[in-house]
Motif scaffolding. Sequence first.
Motif, PDB file in Angstrom:
ATOM      1  N   ALA A  98       2.738   9.411  -5.740  1.00  0.00           N
ATOM      2  CA  ALA A  98       3.229  10.720  -5.299  1.00  0.00           C
ATOM      3  C   ALA A  98       4.453  11.137  -6.107  1.00  0.00           C
ATOM      4  CB  ALA A  98       3.569  10.671  -3.814  1.00  0.00           C
ATOM      5  N   ARG A  99       5.341  10.193  -6.363  1.00  0.00           N
ATOM      6  CA  ARG A  99       6.560  10.494  -7.120  1.00  0.00           C
ATOM      7  C   ARG A  99       6.236  10.904  -8.552  1.00  0.00           C
ATOM      8  NH1 ARG A  99      10.560   5.616  -8.069  1.00  0.00           N
ATOM      9  NH2 ARG A  99       8.841   5.103  -9.466  1.00  0.00           N
ATOM     10  N   LYS A 100       5.272  10.235  -9.159  1.00  0.00           N
ATOM     11  CA  LYS A 100       4.879  10.594 -10.525  1.00  0.00           C
ATOM     12  C   LYS A 100       4.339  12.017 -10.576  1.00  0.00           C
ATOM     13  CE  LYS A 100       3.607   5.850 -11.638  1.00  0.00           C
ATOM     14  NZ  LYS A 100       2.465   4.930 -11.736  1.00  0.00           N
ATOM     15  N   PHE A 102       6.605  11.057   2.545  1.00  0.00           N
ATOM     16  CA  PHE A 102       7.415  11.151   1.329  1.00  0.00           C
ATOM     17  C   PHE A 102       8.903  11.024   1.656  1.00  0.00           C
ATOM     18  CE2 PHE A 102       9.537  13.021  -2.269  1.00  0.00           C
ATOM     19  CZ  PHE A 102       8.747  12.657  -3.359  1.00  0.00           C
ATOM     20  N   LYS A 103       9.346  11.710   2.693  1.00  0.00           N
ATOM     21  CA  LYS A 103      10.768  11.661   3.050  1.00  0.00           C
ATOM     22  C   LYS A 103      11.172  10.276   3.542  1.00  0.00           C
ATOM     23  CE  LYS A 103      14.410  14.145   5.492  1.00  0.00           C
ATOM     24  NZ  LYS A 103      14.751  15.325   6.323  1.00  0.00           N
ATOM     25  N   SER A 104      10.280   9.614   4.274  1.00  0.00           N
ATOM     26  CA  SER A 104      10.597   8.270   4.771  1.00  0.00           C
ATOM     27  C   SER A 104      10.728   7.273   3.628  1.00  0.00           C
ATOM     28  CB  SER A 104       9.514   7.803   5.749  1.00  0.00           C
ATOM     29  OG  SER A 104       8.294   7.529   5.071  1.00  0.00           O
ATOM     30  N   MET A 105       9.982   7.497   2.541  1.00  0.00           N
ATOM     31  CA  MET A 105      10.019   6.585   1.400  1.00  0.00           C
ATOM     32  C   MET A 105      11.151   6.918   0.441  1.00  0.00           C
ATOM     33  SD  MET A 105       7.539   4.452   1.949  1.00  0.00           S
ATOM     34  CE  MET A 105       7.304   3.655   0.360  1.00  0.00           C
ATOM     35  N   CYS A 106      11.456   8.207   0.313  1.00  0.00           N
ATOM     36  CA  CYS A 106      12.396   8.666  -0.708  1.00  0.00           C
ATOM     37  C   CYS A 106      13.805   8.899  -0.167  1.00  0.00           C
ATOM     38  CB  CYS A 106      11.864   9.951  -1.340  1.00  0.00           C
ATOM     39  SG  CYS A 106      12.746  10.503  -2.798  1.00  0.00           S
ATOM     40  N   GLY A 107      13.890   9.241   1.112  1.00  0.00           N
ATOM     41  CA  GLY A 107      15.189   9.537   1.700  1.00  0.00           C
ATOM     42  C   GLY A 107      15.548  11.006   1.674  1.00  0.00           C
ATOM     43  N   TYR A 134      13.440  16.703  -3.689  1.00  0.00           N
ATOM     44  CA  TYR A 134      13.121  15.822  -4.818  1.00  0.00           C
ATOM     45  C   TYR A 134      12.688  16.635  -6.032  1.00  0.00           C
ATOM     46  CZ  TYR A 134      11.068  11.982  -7.474  1.00  0.00           C
ATOM     47  OH  TYR A 134      10.772  11.073  -8.465  1.00  0.00           O
ATOM     48  N   LYS A 135      11.857  17.643  -5.805  1.00  0.00           N
ATOM     49  CA  LYS A 135      11.390  18.495  -6.899  1.00  0.00           C
ATOM     50  C   LYS A 135      12.556  19.225  -7.559  1.00  0.00           C
ATOM     51  CE  LYS A 135       7.508  19.944  -7.675  1.00  0.00           C
ATOM     52  NZ  LYS A 135       6.537  19.706  -8.768  1.00  0.00           N
ATOM     53  N   ARG A 136      13.485  19.717  -6.750  1.00  0.00           N
ATOM     54  CA  ARG A 136      14.650  20.412  -7.310  1.00  0.00           C
ATOM     55  C   ARG A 136      15.482  19.474  -8.176  1.00  0.00           C
ATOM     56  NH1 ARG A 136      14.873  23.131  -2.222  1.00  0.00           N
ATOM     57  NH2 ARG A 136      16.379  21.611  -1.423  1.00  0.00           N
ATOM     58  N   ILE A 153       0.844  -1.201   0.000  1.00  0.00           N
ATOM     59  CA  ILE A 153       0.000   0.000   0.000  1.00  0.00           C
ATOM     60  C   ILE A 153       0.875   1.247   0.000  1.00  0.00           C
ATOM     61  CG2 ILE A 153      -1.795   1.272   1.234  1.00  0.00           C
ATOM     62  CD1 ILE A 153      -2.587  -1.453   2.525  1.00  0.00           C
ATOM     63  N   ARG A 154       1.894   1.256   0.857  1.00  0.00           N
ATOM     64  CA  ARG A 154       2.789   2.404   0.945  1.00  0.00           C
ATOM     65  C   ARG A 154       3.579   2.592  -0.353  1.00  0.00           C
ATOM     66  NH1 ARG A 154       4.159   4.535   5.824  1.00  0.00           N
ATOM     67  NH2 ARG A 154       6.362   4.735   5.276  1.00  0.00           N
ATOM     68  N   GLN A 155       4.022   1.497  -0.938  1.00  0.00           N
ATOM     69  CA  GLN A 155       4.761   1.593  -2.191  1.00  0.00           C
ATOM     70  C   GLN A 155       3.894   2.169  -3.302  1.00  0.00           C
ATOM     71  OE1 GLN A 155       8.011   0.957  -3.178  1.00  0.00           O
ATOM     72  NE2 GLN A 155       8.465   0.827  -0.995  1.00  0.00           N
ATOM     73  N   ARG A 156       2.634   1.758  -3.348  1.00  0.00           N
ATOM     74  CA  ARG A 156       1.734   2.270  -4.390  1.00  0.00           C
ATOM     75  C   ARG A 156       1.465   3.759  -4.181  1.00  0.00           C
ATOM     76  NH1 ARG A 156       0.411   3.878  -8.276  1.00  0.00           N
ATOM     77  NH2 ARG A 156      -1.313   3.335  -9.663  1.00  0.00           N
ATOM     78  N   LEU A 157       1.291   4.174  -2.924  1.00  0.00           N
ATOM     79  CA  LEU A 157       1.101   5.589  -2.617  1.00  0.00           C
ATOM     80  C   LEU A 157       2.323   6.407  -3.022  1.00  0.00           C
ATOM     81  CD1 LEU A 157      -0.584   5.368   0.892  1.00  0.00           C
ATOM     82  CD2 LEU A 157      -1.527   6.601  -1.070  1.00  0.00           C
ATOM     83  N   PHE A 158       3.503   5.897  -2.678  1.00  0.00           N
ATOM     84  CA  PHE A 158       4.724   6.632  -3.000  1.00  0.00           C
ATOM     85  C   PHE A 158       4.948   6.706  -4.504  1.00  0.00           C
ATOM     86  CE2 PHE A 158       9.386   6.502  -3.788  1.00  0.00           C
ATOM     87  CZ  PHE A 158       9.635   7.823  -3.458  1.00  0.00           C
TER      88      PHE A 158
END
Length: 282
Positions: A232-234, A262-267, A273-275, A224-229
């Motif tokens: 969000a990333r897209k 977002f930070k917990s998933m992406c690091g 991330y946007k930059r 579920i978390r992976q699908r949400l992330f």
Amino acid sequence: MLMNTPKSLPVKVCKIESDARNTAVWVKHIQNDFEIIWILEGTGLHTINGEQYSLSQNAVYVALPGDYHELLINPGAQGYIVRFDTSRPDQVDSDYHTINESWLYYYFSKTPVLRLDAGKHDKMKNLIMLMEQESAAYSSLHSEINSKCLQLFQLYLRQHIELLSNPSCTYKMNSLLKQYFWLVEKDFKTQKNVEYYARELNVSANYLNHMIKRASGYPASYHIRQRLFQEARKKAQYAGFSMKEIAYYLNFTDISHFSKFFKSMCGISFSEYKREELKRAV
């Protein structure tokens, strides 16, 4: 050159026929349908969510609904693109719909490339050619025939996947697992707790977690978390979407909660991330 079937069909077959001089380019866009790209001859470049994959012969490349997608076909390349829309269950049977939303999504969301066994090459090509011919004929049964052909094509893909996998792997999903991944794809934006999916499937949350972890190596909540992330990333890859807009789209009531997620998933933080994405797009 790309030859298209009528837009009203639930399954669309496009023939890739790039001439010897010009490079064909599909500009970046958000994918609406499932799209299977099969290069029979030649080369190209497939970009999915910022990751680049070199196109080569006898390999299938997939873009899933919501993917940030760009395709470049080099001169002289030939092949097929098959698109199908799972949001139209009135035109496809339930098994077809379930397959698309479970094993196909699960596998290709991890890696959008599958190398094909030469032994199945002719059979799979014949299925695509039949879909192409049936679409052009536009008979009264074209939708049903194409849906059945697509199911067979998908089953050949699944056979390739299972041959590459451990027999106990997720790709041999039983009915419960298929339904779980279908539900996640349908409801992940509004339902983020395992308990909801367990209730819908008439099992306990502990049992569902056990079955999903045994099949995939990860508990139900992970998917579920992976699908949400992933979603969000897209959205973050588009400069026009703010963190607030994405949080609202994914039904996070607290923006700070989304920021931490977002930070917990992406690091890295959402703004970082946007930059990075803006730099990469230049």
